[in-house]
Design a protein around this motif. Structure first.
Motif, PDB file in Angstrom:
ATOM      1  N   CYS A  74       0.839  -1.211   0.000  1.00 51.82           N
ATOM      2  CA  CYS A  74       0.000   0.000   0.000  1.00 51.82           C
ATOM      3  C   CYS A  74       0.868   1.253   0.000  1.00 51.82           C
ATOM      4  O   CYS A  74       0.589   2.215  -0.715  1.00 51.82           O
ATOM      5  N   HIS A  75       1.913   1.215   0.812  1.00 50.21           N
ATOM      6  CA  HIS A  75       2.794   2.383   0.930  1.00 50.21           C
ATOM      7  C   HIS A  75       3.496   2.664  -0.401  1.00 50.21           C
ATOM      8  O   HIS A  75       3.659   3.817  -0.800  1.00 50.21           O
ATOM      9  N   GLU A  76       3.865   1.614  -1.106  1.00 55.95           N
ATOM     10  CA  GLU A  76       4.521   1.794  -2.408  1.00 55.95           C
ATOM     11  C   GLU A  76       3.522   2.241  -3.472  1.00 55.95           C
ATOM     12  O   GLU A  76       3.858   2.995  -4.371  1.00 55.95           O
ATOM     13  N   GLN A 114      10.130   2.845   9.818  1.00 59.62           N
ATOM     14  CA  GLN A 114      11.199   1.960   9.350  1.00 59.62           C
ATOM     15  C   GLN A 114      11.520   2.156   7.877  1.00 59.62           C
ATOM     16  O   GLN A 114      12.416   1.501   7.363  1.00 59.62           O
ATOM     17  N   CYS A 115      10.759   2.991   7.194  1.00 63.53           N
ATOM     18  CA  CYS A 115      10.930   3.085   5.742  1.00 63.53           C
ATOM     19  C   CYS A 115      12.144   3.961   5.415  1.00 63.53           C
ATOM     20  O   CYS A 115      12.134   5.163   5.649  1.00 63.53           O
ATOM     21  N   ASP A 116      13.184   3.327   4.885  1.00 68.23           N
ATOM     22  CA  ASP A 116      14.428   4.038   4.572  1.00 68.23           C
ATOM     23  C   ASP A 116      14.200   5.179   3.593  1.00 68.23           C
ATOM     24  O   ASP A 116      14.739   6.264   3.744  1.00 68.23           O
ATOM     25  N   LEU A 117      13.383   4.902   2.590  1.00 67.23           N
ATOM     26  CA  LEU A 117      13.187   5.916   1.551  1.00 67.23           C
ATOM     27  C   LEU A 117      12.542   7.179   2.122  1.00 67.23           C
ATOM     28  O   LEU A 117      12.965   8.292   1.838  1.00 67.23           O
ATOM     29  N   CYS A 118      11.532   6.995   2.969  1.00 74.37           N
ATOM     30  CA  CYS A 118      10.869   8.153   3.584  1.00 74.37           C
ATOM     31  C   CYS A 118      11.834   8.874   4.518  1.00 74.37           C
ATOM     32  O   CYS A 118      11.870  10.094   4.563  1.00 74.37           O
ATOM     33  N   TRP A 119      12.621   8.096   5.240  1.00 73.48           N
ATOM     34  CA  TRP A 119      13.554   8.691   6.190  1.00 73.48           C
ATOM     35  C   TRP A 119      14.595   9.530   5.453  1.00 73.48           C
ATOM     36  O   TRP A 119      14.905  10.649   5.844  1.00 73.48           O
ATOM     37  N   GLU A 178       3.278   5.712  -3.526  1.00 70.27           N
ATOM     38  CA  GLU A 178       4.611   6.273  -3.800  1.00 70.27           C
ATOM     39  C   GLU A 178       5.234   6.969  -2.595  1.00 70.27           C
ATOM     40  O   GLU A 178       5.747   8.078  -2.707  1.00 70.27           O
ATOM     41  N   HIS A 179       5.125   6.319  -1.452  1.00 66.87           N
ATOM     42  CA  HIS A 179       5.761   6.802  -0.214  1.00 66.87           C
ATOM     43  C   HIS A 179       5.240   8.171   0.213  1.00 66.87           C
ATOM     44  O   HIS A 179       5.948   8.917   0.880  1.00 66.87           O
ATOM     45  N   HIS A 180       3.993   8.482  -0.191  1.00 65.15           N
ATOM     46  CA  HIS A 180       3.481   9.811   0.130  1.00 65.15           C
ATOM     47  C   HIS A 180       2.901   9.915   1.539  1.00 65.15           C
ATOM     48  O   HIS A 180       1.744  10.272   1.722  1.00 65.15           O
TER      49      HIS A 180
HETATM   50 ZN   LIG Z   1       8.342   5.201   2.457  1.00 61.68          ZN
END
Ligand SMILES: [Zn+2]
Length: 226
Positions: free
Chosen positions: A87-89, A121-126, A92-94
């Motif tokens: 769902c998060h993907e 825990q999401c590296d991309l968001c961090w 698009e990490h919004h």
């Molecule tokens: Zn993310």
């Protein structure tokens, strides 16, 4: 994934027992729900809870548990990570709200707290938060190399390296060539020293532009200010 589940387990332990036992549904409990709905067997308070929240839906040869109100499939503890990730993907990490909306529209029994744990825990968001976009891409006209240099300071205070908290980033607008300098502070003097060093090595630009406005380095009549 292990980190997610270890955080989630800790969170479940911190809840009071009555609430914690129904906070997420493990595979064994899921099978128990199916037994209640199919054969009516089970402990009476469990049966009451099951009939209040769930129904059985047959898809092909498979019987799956759906939430009565939401009419969405129930997600087990074991499926949480993969489902939230999907769902998060898809959004698009919004961020949290969009992810939560996407989850609620499609699934049942994924608690909000679990989504928050996942997002932490999401590296991309961090990384998005830690590394702000370095240069505002304002359309700036430039006619040749070292006509206009744009400069900005990137805040690295959340992940300093050996006392360095800032990156001075300069970019030639024409050649798209970048320079970067590590800085301990963003005070004027260290910034000026780095800029001077750059100007001695290359040459001063006609215009040095920062986020705060334009600093003219050399007199120049050939280029119009934006
Ligand atoms: Zn993310």
């Amino acid at each position: 994934m292990e980190l997610f589940y270890s955080k989630l387990d800790k969170h479940i332990e911190s809840l009071d027992e009555k609430f914690g036992s129904k906070f997420v549904i493990k595979k064994a409990a899921y099978n128990g729900i199916i037994l209640v709905l199919k054969d009516g067997c089970g402990e009476s308070s469990f049966k009451l809870w099951v009939h209040k929240h769930f129904k059985l839906v047959t898809i092909g040869e498979l019987q799956v548990v759906y939430g009565i109100e939401s009419n969405n499939p129930v997600i087990t503890y074991e499926q949480l990570y993969v489902t939230i990730k999907e769902c998060h993907e898809r959004v698009e990490h919004h961020g949290r709200d969009k992810t939560w909306k996407e989850i609620k529209q499609q699934y049942r029994w994924i608690p909000f707290d679990v989504v928050v744990i996942f997002l932490s825990q999401c590296d991309l968001c961090w990384n998005r938060k830690a590394f702000p976009k370095p240069i505002a891409d304002k359309p700036i006209t430039s006619i040749s190399f070292l006509t206009r240099i744009q400069m900005d300071l990137i805040d690295m205070r959340s992940i300093p390296d050996g006392g360095f908290h800032w990156i001075l980033h300069t970019k030639d607008r024409f050649a798209k060539f970048s320079w970067a300098y590590a800085l301990k502070t963003k005070e004027a003097q260290p910034v000026a020293e780095k800029l001077l060093h750059q100007f001695y090595s290359f040459e001063p630009p006609r215009i040095l532009q920062s986020d705060n406005g334009k600093i003219r380095c050399k007199s120049d009549k050939t280029e119009k200010a934006p």
